[in-house]
Write a protein that holds these residues in place. Sequence first.
Motif, PDB file in Angstrom:
ATOM      1  N   UNK A   1      37.026  39.863  42.513  1.00  0.00           N
ATOM      2  CA  UNK A   1      38.302  39.668  41.833  1.00  0.00           C
ATOM      3  C   UNK A   1      38.120  38.763  40.609  1.00  0.00           C
ATOM      4  N   UNK A   2      37.930  39.272  39.374  1.00  0.00           N
ATOM      5  CA  UNK A   2      37.897  40.685  38.980  1.00  0.00           C
ATOM      6  C   UNK A   2      36.772  40.883  37.984  1.00  0.00           C
ATOM      7  N   UNK A   3      36.073  42.020  37.988  1.00  0.00           N
ATOM      8  CA  UNK A   3      35.036  42.259  36.981  1.00  0.00           C
ATOM      9  C   UNK A   3      35.635  42.295  35.576  1.00  0.00           C
ATOM     10  N   UNK A   4      35.067  41.507  34.682  1.00  0.00           N
ATOM     11  CA  UNK A   4      35.433  41.496  33.258  1.00  0.00           C
ATOM     12  C   UNK A   4      36.864  41.035  33.009  1.00  0.00           C
ATOM     13  N   UNK A   5      37.520  40.443  34.009  1.00  0.00           N
ATOM     14  CA  UNK A   5      38.890  39.950  33.839  1.00  0.00           C
ATOM     15  C   UNK A   5      39.058  38.634  34.587  1.00  0.00           C
ATOM     16  N   UNK A   6      40.019  37.859  34.138  1.00  0.00           N
ATOM     17  CA  UNK A   6      40.272  36.566  34.767  1.00  0.00           C
ATOM     18  C   UNK A   6      40.813  36.751  36.177  1.00  0.00           C
TER      19      UNK A   6
ATOM     20  N   UNK B   1      40.511  33.870  39.799  1.00  0.00           N
ATOM     21  CA  UNK B   1      40.641  32.452  40.116  1.00  0.00           C
ATOM     22  C   UNK B   1      40.163  31.623  38.916  1.00  0.00           C
ATOM     23  N   UNK B   2      40.803  30.471  38.632  1.00  0.00           N
ATOM     24  CA  UNK B   2      40.395  29.671  37.468  1.00  0.00           C
ATOM     25  C   UNK B   2      38.925  29.276  37.456  1.00  0.00           C
ATOM     26  N   UNK B   3      38.289  29.198  38.636  1.00  0.00           N
ATOM     27  CA  UNK B   3      36.880  28.810  38.684  1.00  0.00           C
ATOM     28  C   UNK B   3      35.923  29.978  38.444  1.00  0.00           C
ATOM     29  N   UNK B   4      36.443  31.178  38.375  1.00  0.00           N
ATOM     30  CA  UNK B   4      35.578  32.356  38.313  1.00  0.00           C
ATOM     31  C   UNK B   4      34.992  32.562  36.927  1.00  0.00           C
ATOM     32  N   UNK B   5      33.744  33.016  36.909  1.00  0.00           N
ATOM     33  CA  UNK B   5      33.089  33.457  35.685  1.00  0.00           C
ATOM     34  C   UNK B   5      33.312  34.954  35.524  1.00  0.00           C
ATOM     35  N   UNK B   6      33.595  35.396  34.294  1.00  0.00           N
ATOM     36  CA  UNK B   6      33.654  36.833  34.038  1.00  0.00           C
ATOM     37  C   UNK B   6      33.135  37.108  32.632  1.00  0.00           C
TER      38      UNK B   6
END
Length: 656
Positions: free
Chosen positions: A414-419, A421-426
């Motif tokens: 959640x999610x490829x190439x899209x924002x 969770x705030x901690x996620x890298x994409x």
Amino acid sequence: MKTPRTRAAAAAALALAVSATPLFAAPAAAAPADITVVYTEGQTWETGYSGQFTIINDGDTALQDWTIEFSLPDGAAISSMWNADVAESAGNYTVTPPNWGAPVPAGGSYGIGFNGSFSAGPTATEPEGCTIDDAPCSGGPPSEDTEAPSVPGGLSATDQTADSITLSWDAADDDVGVAGYEVLRGGEVAASTTGTATTAVVGALDADTEYTFSVRAYDAAGNRSAAGDPVTARTSADDGGGGDPGPGGDRRVGYFTQWGIYARDYLVQDVDTSGTAEKLTHINYAFANVSADGQCFMANQPGEGDAYADYGRSFGAADSVDGEGDTWDQSLRGNFNQLRELKAKHPHLKVLISLGGWTWSKNLSDAALTADSRERLVSSCIDMYLRGNLPVIDGAGGTGAAAGVFDGIDLDWEWPASAGHPDNTFRPQDKQNFTALVQEFRDQLNALEAENGREYQLTSFMAADPQKIEAGYEVGAVMEDFDFVTVQGYDFHGAWESTTNHQSNLTPVPNDPGPRTYSMQETIQAYIDRGADPADLVMGVPFYGRGWTGVPGGPDGDGLHQTSTGAAQGPYEDGIDDYKNLKNLSGYELYRDAEAGTAWLYNGSTFWTYDDPTAMRQKVDWAQQQGLGGIMAWSLDGDDAQGSLMAAIDGALDGS
């Protein structure tokens, strides 16, 4: 330390060099002869292996605390361990009880499982210099015992399911003492027991298939008897309940949350007693985590994992699926063991481990970045959850293969190439990398299927927002490698927005103020336009609602599309509550939009968008009209004790 060993057939050609006699460090204190540690190696594959240490307490008092120390040969390493904490320094390992405690009862045992890895080429994997509390794991000075136990007799098959056979046999004799038994199939160890257990369950078998087994005994010195007379038994035919109903079939998928056993008090047993288990085809267990270095791992610390819930918690008889309480000498407890018991009771069920989720998707972009990182991630997940490395307790204290727990992997990025969770890298390249990651999963699962002679499923939870679909998925390409995908059908709106709205509408709603105005109709069409077969799409539905407070009635007096003062109070977090609680609210009026398949509650100030059995039937009817492949529920713990929402889904799918 006794060391019965086994090798998977596919790995036999590796011809690993192993020590015939383990080496022990000199004891720092007098050895307690009544405490021994047994090491058993399980499966071996191209880059790794699984093993188990079993602490056996033949004394009269419980062993309340313990420390096991050992080293591994160069090139071998432990990558993950369960039922214990492990620390490594310069190739030396220290194993201590998990933070929830692990006393070894008098006359009992305690199992510790692990995954290991080794370098390319012949590599010894046998632990060396093993001590427990500074005494040799063998329980004292090197034993002069060279006599093998007698051959076990009386082997018989006492029970069969579609994927398992239960075996029992007569106890063997030994001049010192029998330490356990190994069940053989085709010359390889299919299950093993420790102590006096003379029963084992062999799982991960094919339905309506004949198998031949034999049993041999071993002692603490590593002496093994010859195998006894074999027995042949056939698994029962699949009951047709259908973990995989095939193209166009109606899949019924439910997510079971790791944390639901706490505040929500929703146990695996509740899936059974509510009548939900018999209606499901799949359970997805949420979630498995991915480490910063891009590998599946299990931990027991806030924010990283809850190994206690996964495999450590003991369930009493009143809370257990099979009605029998867990014991300390079980190798596997917790939700994993309860899921195994649920599958034994409902053989049609498939249980998948779900990887990622809202919080634990943060490292997936990095893990999918290169061919090497993708290979490392996939192999670590398969090794941890599918290769039969996690021990599974049988009815009498033995261990079998973890394949009895999980039947595949559900990818929940959640999610490829899209924002997300705030901690996620994409990254923009996540779209192509997601395709490559899915292909890597499929390739390795195909290889595992060839190795084990059984099927493993690959599914994915995918976004509802058409912008995220376009940004993150090469739909036509990835659908070739999935058995099916579940599509998010909820969280379209919530109290992160100030305006009340529907969270799971099927069709566009007039005068929708946004800021996002899509519906399931637009979501499903976005997948179809990009190459998805509707029969491979399983529509998600919520077993919870989202709420706002400080809401005026508006021109229609129903609170819809009105500006609120904030999130409604919820028992777990503000702005969210389960169906089982919302259905009992008093002082609210119920409203519906039958075309959109929505329902909401409003009391003049507080507004809840939610789904009741009527709305569920509307959603199922719509999904069937679109030719979709079934329904997925997030999450099972939101339903009531009678499984009312699941019953509505099941009845609508069956046309009743």
